[in-house]
Design a protein around this motif. Structure first.
Motif, mmCIF file in Angstrom:
data_model
loop_
_atom_site.group_PDB
_atom_site.id
_atom_site.type_symbol
_atom_site.label_atom_id
_atom_site.label_comp_id
_atom_site.label_asym_id
_atom_site.label_seq_id
_atom_site.Cartn_x
_atom_site.Cartn_y
_atom_site.Cartn_z
ATOM 1 N N ARG A 172 60.628 7.169 71.840
ATOM 2 C CA ARG A 172 59.522 6.360 72.355
ATOM 3 C C ARG A 172 59.488 6.393 73.880
ATOM 4 N N GLU A 173 60.650 6.341 74.494
ATOM 5 C CA GLU A 173 60.724 6.364 75.959
ATOM 6 C C GLU A 173 60.193 7.696 76.495
ATOM 7 N N ARG A 180 56.442 7.691 76.154
ATOM 8 C CA ARG A 180 55.844 6.786 77.116
ATOM 9 C C ARG A 180 55.750 7.439 78.495
#
Length: 70
Positions: free
Chosen positions: A11-12, A15
């Motif tokens: 997810r990081e 993002r």
């Protein structure tokens, strides 16, 4: 089995993708132009037609991600 930390890292990275993409705008544009030029009309994109441009974009993304990880 993968732990929850794997999903957090993924997810990081996703993002931060727009940030990395902005750092590689020139390479992305070059790859896009190659893809557009090789798929005019009804032609399909074939593997290795834009390999040089793709490798430049891939290298740029990798370097941007490494810089961002520090």
């Amino acid at each position: 089995m993968s732990g929850p930390n794997v999903w957090s890292r993924s997810r990081e990275k996703m993002r931060r993708f727009p940030e990395f993409f902005a750092q590689c705008a020139g390479e992305a544009a070059s790859y896009g132009k190659c893809v557009t030029a090789t798929t005019t009309g009804r032609q399909e994109l074939r593997k290795d037609l834009c390999v040089k441009e793709f490798e430049a974009l891939k290298t740029c993304f990798t370097n941007a991600a490494k810089k961002g990880a520090k």
